[in-house]
Enzyme design. Structure first.
Site, mmCIF file in Angstrom:
data_model
loop_
_atom_site.group_PDB
_atom_site.id
_atom_site.type_symbol
_atom_site.label_atom_id
_atom_site.label_comp_id
_atom_site.label_asym_id
_atom_site.label_seq_id
_atom_site.Cartn_x
_atom_site.Cartn_y
_atom_site.Cartn_z
ATOM 1 N N ASN A 90 0.811 -1.222 0.000
ATOM 2 C CA ASN A 90 0.000 0.000 0.000
ATOM 3 C C ASN A 90 0.843 1.270 0.000
ATOM 4 O OD1 ASN A 90 -2.512 1.700 0.862
ATOM 5 N ND2 ASN A 90 -0.975 2.074 2.446
ATOM 6 N N ALA A 91 2.071 1.213 0.560
ATOM 7 C CA ALA A 91 2.901 2.426 0.609
ATOM 8 C C ALA A 91 3.036 2.972 -0.814
ATOM 9 C CB ALA A 91 4.277 2.109 1.195
ATOM 10 N N GLY A 157 -0.914 16.401 -14.032
ATOM 11 C CA GLY A 157 0.471 16.508 -13.545
ATOM 12 C C GLY A 157 0.954 15.306 -12.764
ATOM 13 N N TYR A 161 3.821 9.243 -11.628
ATOM 14 C CA TYR A 161 3.003 8.395 -10.748
ATOM 15 C C TYR A 161 2.181 7.409 -11.592
ATOM 16 C CZ TYR A 161 -0.730 7.471 -7.259
ATOM 17 O OH TYR A 161 -1.648 6.881 -6.411
ATOM 18 N N GLY A 192 -9.851 5.114 -6.749
ATOM 19 C CA GLY A 192 -10.179 6.511 -7.034
ATOM 20 C C GLY A 192 -9.854 7.353 -5.802
HETATM 21 N N1 LIG Z 1 -5.749 8.398 -1.250
HETATM 22 C C1 LIG Z 1 -6.067 8.409 -2.542
HETATM 23 O O1 LIG Z 1 -6.877 9.225 -3.011
HETATM 24 C C2 LIG Z 1 -5.447 7.385 -3.455
HETATM 25 C C3 LIG Z 1 -5.934 7.263 -4.767
HETATM 26 C C4 LIG Z 1 -5.383 6.297 -5.603
HETATM 27 C C5 LIG Z 1 -4.358 5.492 -5.140
HETATM 28 N N2 LIG Z 1 -3.890 5.651 -3.875
HETATM 29 C C6 LIG Z 1 -2.811 4.771 -3.429
HETATM 30 O O2 LIG Z 1 -3.203 4.206 -2.187
HETATM 31 C C7 LIG Z 1 -2.052 4.015 -1.359
HETATM 32 C C8 LIG Z 1 -2.267 4.702 -0.016
HETATM 33 O O3 LIG Z 1 -2.543 6.063 -0.238
HETATM 34 P P1 LIG Z 1 -2.830 7.065 0.968
HETATM 35 O O4 LIG Z 1 -3.456 8.269 0.374
HETATM 36 O O5 LIG Z 1 -3.482 6.366 2.075
HETATM 37 O O6 LIG Z 1 -1.331 7.419 1.391
HETATM 38 P P2 LIG Z 1 -0.795 8.375 2.537
HETATM 39 O O7 LIG Z 1 0.288 9.188 1.926
HETATM 40 O O8 LIG Z 1 -1.919 9.062 3.246
HETATM 41 O O9 LIG Z 1 -0.157 7.328 3.568
HETATM 42 C C9 LIG Z 1 0.889 6.512 3.148
HETATM 43 C C10 LIG Z 1 1.682 6.039 4.340
HETATM 44 O O10 LIG Z 1 2.785 5.317 3.810
HETATM 45 C C11 LIG Z 1 3.964 5.682 4.479
HETATM 46 N N3 LIG Z 1 5.085 5.505 3.550
HETATM 47 C C12 LIG Z 1 5.341 6.252 2.446
HETATM 48 N N4 LIG Z 1 6.455 5.810 1.851
HETATM 49 C C13 LIG Z 1 6.890 4.769 2.597
HETATM 50 C C14 LIG Z 1 8.008 3.902 2.499
HETATM 51 N N5 LIG Z 1 8.905 4.087 1.523
HETATM 52 N N6 LIG Z 1 8.160 2.915 3.396
HETATM 53 C C15 LIG Z 1 7.258 2.767 4.418
HETATM 54 N N7 LIG Z 1 6.190 3.581 4.578
HETATM 55 C C16 LIG Z 1 6.017 4.555 3.673
HETATM 56 C C17 LIG Z 1 3.772 7.136 4.884
HETATM 57 O O11 LIG Z 1 4.584 7.461 6.011
HETATM 58 C C18 LIG Z 1 2.257 7.172 5.199
HETATM 59 O O12 LIG Z 1 2.009 6.930 6.576
HETATM 60 C C19 LIG Z 1 -0.865 4.556 -2.143
HETATM 61 O O13 LIG Z 1 -0.231 3.506 -2.837
HETATM 62 C C20 LIG Z 1 -1.519 5.519 -3.133
HETATM 63 O O14 LIG Z 1 -0.723 5.693 -4.277
HETATM 64 C C21 LIG Z 1 -4.406 6.579 -3.014
#
Ligand SMILES: NC(=O)c1ccc[n+]([C@@H]2O[C@H](COP(=O)([O-])OP(=O)(O)OC[C@H]3O[C@@H](n4cnc5c(N)ncnc54)[C@H](O)[C@@H]3O)[C@@H](O)[C@H]2O)c1
Length: 253
Positions: A90-91, A157, A161, A192
């Site tokens: 998930n990160a 932009g 990603y 989304g």
């Molecule tokens: N939130 C959205 O709208 C959305 C939309 C599409 C996809 N995503 C994907 O869902 C996933 C979670 O998104 P989110 O918005 O909850 O993220 P977020 O940024 O809110 O939280 C991510 C967490 O991951 C940790 N993290 C980041 N890099 C790390 C690393 N290298 N090693 C260990 N921990 C790490 C951060 O400290 C943070 O606590 C991501 O892969 C993101 O690309 C999110």
């Protein structure tokens, strides 16, 4: 159905938002959850929430872009809790750096790397660290959290990603094909918009985006959490190599 008792899960980037929701949901179905983040305080807070709710969780502090650290922590979780059978990659986002949205033509190439490091190498590293023991167990579930941006083109932009998220989707399919006969499934969820805070429909910028979502609301961590529970379960053994779109219907627009 969907009982995860006896399974050990690792959820990366689970210190907040989507990953925290997935960690809580897997624990709620009986899995022991190793809560990864490189911010120890975030991971420990989620561990505490899970334990207070009656589940079992341990912190797993490492940077997913560091294969050696991932391997070391996965080994130590296995020693105390048992081998990891469920991995949720998930990160993501821009990893250690803040997300910088820019048109590709204007970007400095040095700004490409952190996004690839976490969204591609982070996924590869955690699969490399956990897959051998899944194959040994004859059972495993890998769930890669991707994005609608990995499937469609947008001009907002996020080209780097998008490329990284799309790359992880290709890896999902290829790895699924390689390990299917070992009892390991590999799937992706293309999300989304799931903002880390509640957004009002009246918000000048995001209100318009929410209005374009068919079900009329942004996602919450509970939405991917429920799907992750299904994909992690034994009942999902016939689904692999798949990318499931989860976006309130906005992909249709
Ligand atoms: N939130 C959205 O709208 C959305 C939309 C599409 C996809 N995503 C994907 O869902 C996933 C979670 O998104 P989110 O918005 O909850 O993220 P977020 O940024 O809110 O939280 C991510 C967490 O991951 C940790 N993290 C980041 N890099 C790390 C690393 N290298 N090693 C260990 N921990 C790490 C951060 O400290 C943070 O606590 C991501 O892969 C993101 O690309 C999110």
């Amino acid at each position: 159905m969907f009982d995860l008792t006896g399974r050990v899960a690792l959820v990366t980037g689970a210190g907040q938002n989507v990953g925290a929701g997935i960690a809580r949901a897997l624990a709620g179905r009986g899995a022991v959850v190793a809560v990864n983040d490189y911010h120890a305080d975030r991971a420990e807070r989620v561990v505490q929430e899970i334990v207070e709710a009656g589940g079992r969780a341990v912190p797993a502090i490492f940077d997913v872009t560091d294969l050696e650290a991932a391997t070391r922590v996965v080994r130590s979780v296995a020693e105390t809790e048992g081998p990891i059978g469920i991995l949720v990659n998930n990160a993501g986002n821009a990893g250690a750096e803040a997300v910088k949205m820019a048109q590709f033509v204007d970007m400095d190439p040095k700004d490409w790397h952190s996004t690839f490091d976490v969204n591609i190498f982070g996924v590869l590293n955690c699969c490399k660290a956990t897959l051998p023991s899944m194959i040994d167990q004859g059972w495993g579930r890998i769930i890669n959290i991707s994005s609608a941006s990995g499937l469609r083109g947008t001009d907002i932009g996020v080209s780097i990603y998008s490329a990284a998220k799309a790359g992880a989707l290709g890896f999902t399919r290829a790895l699924a094909a390689e390990v299917g006969k070992s009892g390991v499934t590999v799937n992706a969820i293309a999300l989304g918009m799931i903002p880390p805070y509640e957004i009002k429909a009246s918000d000048p910028v995001l209100g318009e985006r929410i209005a374009s979502i068919v079900v009329g609301r942004a996602g919450t961590p509970d939405d991917p959490a429920a799907l992750a529970v299904y994909l992690a379960s034994s009942e999902a053994s016939w689904m692999t190599g798949d990318t499931i779109l989860l976006n309130g219907g906005s992909y249709m627009r």
